[in-house]
Design a protein around this motif. Sequence first.
Motif, short mmCIF file in Angstrom:
data_model
loop_
_atom_site.label_atom_id
_atom_site.label_comp_id
_atom_site.label_asym_id
_atom_site.label_seq_id
_atom_site.Cartn_x
_atom_site.Cartn_y
_atom_site.Cartn_z
N TYR A 204 5.37 -5.96 -30.57
CA TYR A 204 4.54 -5.71 -29.39
C TYR A 204 4.01 -7.02 -28.83
O TYR A 204 3.96 -8.04 -29.53
N PHE A 205 3.66 -7.00 -27.56
CA PHE A 205 3.11 -8.16 -26.87
C PHE A 205 2.11 -7.62 -25.86
O PHE A 205 2.46 -6.80 -25.01
N VAL A 206 0.87 -8.06 -25.95
CA VAL A 206 -0.19 -7.54 -25.08
C VAL A 206 -1.09 -8.70 -24.66
O VAL A 206 -1.31 -9.63 -25.43
N THR A 207 -1.58 -8.64 -23.46
CA THR A 207 -2.39 -9.75 -22.95
C THR A 207 -3.41 -9.23 -21.95
O THR A 207 -3.60 -8.02 -21.79
N LYS A 208 -4.08 -10.16 -21.29
CA LYS A 208 -5.10 -9.81 -20.32
C LYS A 208 -4.45 -9.45 -18.98
O LYS A 208 -3.38 -9.95 -18.64
N GLU A 209 -5.13 -8.63 -18.23
CA GLU A 209 -4.65 -8.20 -16.92
C GLU A 209 -4.31 -9.39 -16.03
O GLU A 209 -3.34 -9.37 -15.28
N ALA A 210 -5.08 -10.46 -16.16
CA ALA A 210 -4.89 -11.63 -15.30
C ALA A 210 -3.53 -12.28 -15.50
O ALA A 210 -3.04 -12.99 -14.62
N PHE A 211 -2.89 -12.03 -16.65
CA PHE A 211 -1.63 -12.70 -16.97
C PHE A 211 -0.42 -11.77 -16.81
O PHE A 211 0.66 -12.06 -17.31
N GLY B 42 -8.86 -8.38 -28.94
CA GLY B 42 -9.44 -8.51 -27.60
C GLY B 42 -10.95 -8.58 -27.61
O GLY B 42 -11.56 -9.05 -26.64
N GLU B 43 -11.58 -8.13 -28.70
CA GLU B 43 -13.05 -8.13 -28.78
C GLU B 43 -13.60 -9.39 -29.43
O GLU B 43 -14.81 -9.61 -29.41
N PHE B 44 -12.73 -10.21 -30.05
CA PHE B 44 -13.26 -11.46 -30.61
C PHE B 44 -12.67 -12.70 -29.93
O PHE B 44 -12.85 -13.82 -30.41
N GLY B 45 -11.97 -12.51 -28.79
CA GLY B 45 -11.61 -13.68 -28.00
C GLY B 45 -10.14 -13.95 -27.79
O GLY B 45 -9.80 -14.95 -27.16
N ALA B 46 -9.25 -13.09 -28.28
CA ALA B 46 -7.82 -13.34 -28.11
C ALA B 46 -7.42 -13.18 -26.64
O ALA B 46 -7.92 -12.29 -25.95
N ASP B 47 -6.52 -14.04 -26.19
CA ASP B 47 -5.92 -13.91 -24.86
C ASP B 47 -4.61 -13.14 -24.93
O ASP B 47 -4.21 -12.50 -23.97
N ILE B 48 -3.93 -13.24 -26.06
CA ILE B 48 -2.64 -12.58 -26.29
C ILE B 48 -2.66 -12.05 -27.72
O ILE B 48 -3.20 -12.69 -28.63
N ALA B 49 -2.07 -10.89 -27.93
CA ALA B 49 -1.85 -10.39 -29.29
C ALA B 49 -0.39 -10.01 -29.43
O ALA B 49 0.22 -9.47 -28.50
N GLY C 143 -9.83 -25.62 -23.70
CA GLY C 143 -8.78 -25.32 -22.71
C GLY C 143 -7.54 -24.68 -23.29
O GLY C 143 -6.50 -24.65 -22.64
N ALA C 144 -7.62 -24.14 -24.52
CA ALA C 144 -6.46 -23.54 -25.17
C ALA C 144 -6.53 -22.02 -25.09
O ALA C 144 -7.60 -21.42 -25.12
N LEU C 145 -5.35 -21.41 -24.97
CA LEU C 145 -5.25 -19.96 -25.04
C LEU C 145 -5.02 -19.53 -26.49
O LEU C 145 -4.34 -20.23 -27.25
N VAL C 146 -5.57 -18.38 -26.84
CA VAL C 146 -5.52 -17.91 -28.23
C VAL C 146 -4.58 -16.73 -28.35
O VAL C 146 -4.74 -15.72 -27.66
N THR C 147 -3.59 -16.88 -29.24
CA THR C 147 -2.71 -15.76 -29.60
C THR C 147 -3.03 -15.32 -31.01
O THR C 147 -3.15 -16.16 -31.92
#
Length: 1004
Positions: free
Chosen positions: A330-337, A303-310, A284-288
């Motif tokens: 920089y700060f980048v994440t998934k569209e859902a967020f 983004g290809e190995f499972g990160a939710d945020i970079a 249940g943890a998000l990965v940065t």
Amino acid sequence: MLKRSADRNGMRLNGSRMNNLDQPKNGSAAASNGASQAAPRSKPQTPLPANPLAYTDSFERRHIGPSPDDLPQMLKLLGFDSLDGLIDAAIPAAIRMQRPLHLESAKSEYELLQELREIAQENHVYRSFIGMGYYNCITPPVIQRNILENPGWYTQYTPYQPEISQGRLEALLNFQTLVSDLTGLEIANASLLDEGTAAAEAMSMSYGLSKTESKTFWVSEACHPQTIEVVKTRAVPLGIEVLVGDHRKFQFEQPVFGVLLQYPASDGAIYDYEEFCDRAHAAGALVTVAADLLSLTLLKPPGEFGADIAVGNTQRFGVPLGYGGPHAAYFVTKEAFKRQLPGRLVGVSKDVHGRPALRLALQTREQHIRRDKATSNICTAQVLLAIIASMYAVYHGAEGLRQIATRIHCMTSILAEGLQKLGYVLGSEPYFDTLRVMVPAEKAKDVVRRAHSHQINLRQIDAQTFGISLDETVSSDDLLALFQIFAGEQIAHFTPEDVLSHCPTPCFPENLCRTSPYLTHPVFNSYHSETELLRYIYRLQSKDLSLATAMIPLGSCTMKLNATSEMMPITWPEFSQIHPFAPLHQTKGYQILFEQLEEWLAEITGFAGISLQPNAGSQGEYAGLLVIRKYHESRGEGDRTVCLIPQSAHGTNPASAVMAGMQVVSVACDSDGNIDVADLKAKAEQYKERLSALMVTYPSTHGVFEESIREICDIIHANGGQVYMDGANMNAQVGLCRPADFGADVCHLNLHKTFCIPHGGGGPGMGPIGVAKHLVPFLPQHPVITVGGKQGIGPISAAPWGSASILPISWVYIALMGAEGLKKATEVAILNANYIAKRLEKHYSVLYKGKNGLVAHECIIDLRQFKKTAEIEVDDVAKRLIDYGFHPPTVSWPVAGTMMVEPTESESRQELDRFCDAMIAIREEIREIEEGKADRKDNLLKNAPHTIFALIADEWTHPYSRQRAVYPDAWTRENKFWAAVGRIDQAYGDRNLVCTCLPMEAYQ
């Protein structure tokens, strides 16, 4: 100040050589016949200066806009005989300084730059292979000269008026595309302050999104140490526990809401995190992932190995080291967020003509709207630096970046092979640009000594371990020097070329190699020659209104002159090419500058201590509140968590208070916009046992010197609290009054406002804090370089002195102005604001005034009545001002339907009159609507700004002429600035969110 050495050929005074000024020339009577008395001279047309040996060229007269002849006429309009009379009426006598500032006399630009050169030479520019997220790099000269050193780019304001900001918005969209492509995640923002604060923002965002009950954030020990500590600082007031450990051993037995990984690791190791990410998600943890952006041209993206945020730093994309900043994170994440994404976000929309247009998207997330409900207090970015990074990528393209990264990796492999030939054991493979080298403890000091003899800095991880990080500037000579450093008594009987001849081709394991394409958009494949890039830069620049174009009269934002002499030193190598963790003995020039700047700021504010670390105003607010919190805790009063904030406060104030773990309690304002003292007193007494602080802006957010400020401070102190003063309006106080003298305990200073660091299109900024004596022990520390108080809070920024390389700008400004010049600047800023208010009061209502009918350094023009009389909104007036060649003032803040105008001291009377004339002309255009002479829907204001696209259209259907639309006055006929697009459909862009580059055909 450094003392000057005597010149061998004559006396040097004030930086100039003293010549024999009155020696007779050959052919004069005295020279020819030895006469004891010179021939009579005609009376000089220009009187000699009082001291002909000293420089007389005053910077003050170049910084201050109105001429000496203008001042009496402007004062006469206001009913005053002198500036002193105006200031006596505007500022309460109870808070006025009774003495001049104790600062050195003003210097000329020439002599001061000479002096600063001497200080800069006390810095020693070594080759730094320290790494830790900071690398030497090559700033392409075409970018340095035409962006970094170009006022057309660095004097722009935040792109809140997108019709006149299309150039920098496009560059930021390129930045977002660059970040999104390289990381493999969908939606990036337009930059954050630095890698450490970006990681802290990721923790906060993960916490807000978490569906678990956990309050624990796990951080890999392989992260950069400064990042770990900034995250810890941010976690404390939120009640978040930070666990630091080895990701190879962590089994998620303890619930965590998020994790932070470094890729590649701080010591250079590259780990395959895919299985770890799977386990984190299962728990249940998000990965940065804090990732090196350049390495992602070769390595599998997060983004290809499972990160939710970079998150990460783009510094090595052409931005100088600058002793720590400014750099664009920089700060980048998934569209859902996307709605939880901190910072600014550039999105694509369309204008009234249906053409693609850019603007800031999803602004309802911003703290100015959400206030204490905001998820972040970030109100700025590092726009100028993000633009440089994006242009670096545009210049090199995907293939160029890949070649740079491959060369760095090859050079690292050569170094590794050579060190192993010398018998050294290296850290784990694979690596990208950084090696971990194990050295026997007894040899470590010799390695350091030899490195310094070669003017090279290495990272010493511990007593037996060194880190070496290579960059794009590394040469064969550098590798040879490194071989010699580690060879010691033995001689390295090989060269980098020898090693290369039998060095295996470097490669990564297949599961770590990048296979996905990136930077395929035409913008990254079209401008690889200098000619094409130069033209692209200038095309974008022409779409933006900057201070090089016209006055930017934004209230609360202080868009004053950023003088060339202030800006020049930031690209001197002695300031720009130093690693933030270089040994202090190499940075004596910086230390001299910091010490002097701190002393000057302390004298200007009255405070006992200054921290230069916060690298934005929002960070200064946060740092100041944490200092107050730590002070209360040191006294056993950690339950003091209530922060009183007036309703008129900046939106960052309540957001910062919440981030600092405080409960926000709102204080009412009266009908004049002042703090309601009775309400303040009642609430201070109500929360007496828990009162931590009051956040107050002075002069008020409404642009008035509140008479009750001393009483307000006394009330807070009587109830056990501290007074935090927002320094956004400090430019109305310098030389006239000091926050510490009338009761403030902490104040942040916007150096990018009052002290002339330019806004850079929305960043960089600097927000150092001044504190009273009892708070000095709690100033922020740093884990790598010793700074701050003995009981100090943790680091606020990744670098010890924040964005150190832009501090010379404020140093130069203060030294050039001197005590009298600074005071005069404040007085004229107040004069200019009152001049505008007076000229406009017959045409518009000026909303708030002080006791004597005066404003401070800004005034609020009320436009709300026109919605009823003519269906005209404040935005209509703002957009029409663009047709007159002006950047609109601050719109609908702090009062909806109003404009806040701040002319600053740097604007001339001519420019002030041009602005007033434009506003008066617009009032007459509104009157035409009110009187039925103009259509209520199809008129000059509703259709503004008028573009050249509309002007040259085959059909013109409006009931007014084309000439009146685009050339409303004489100035525009000679100096027309064209808005690049028509009025933008904001809602369309938010409904159809696109935050990366469109295909080129969309613009055709």
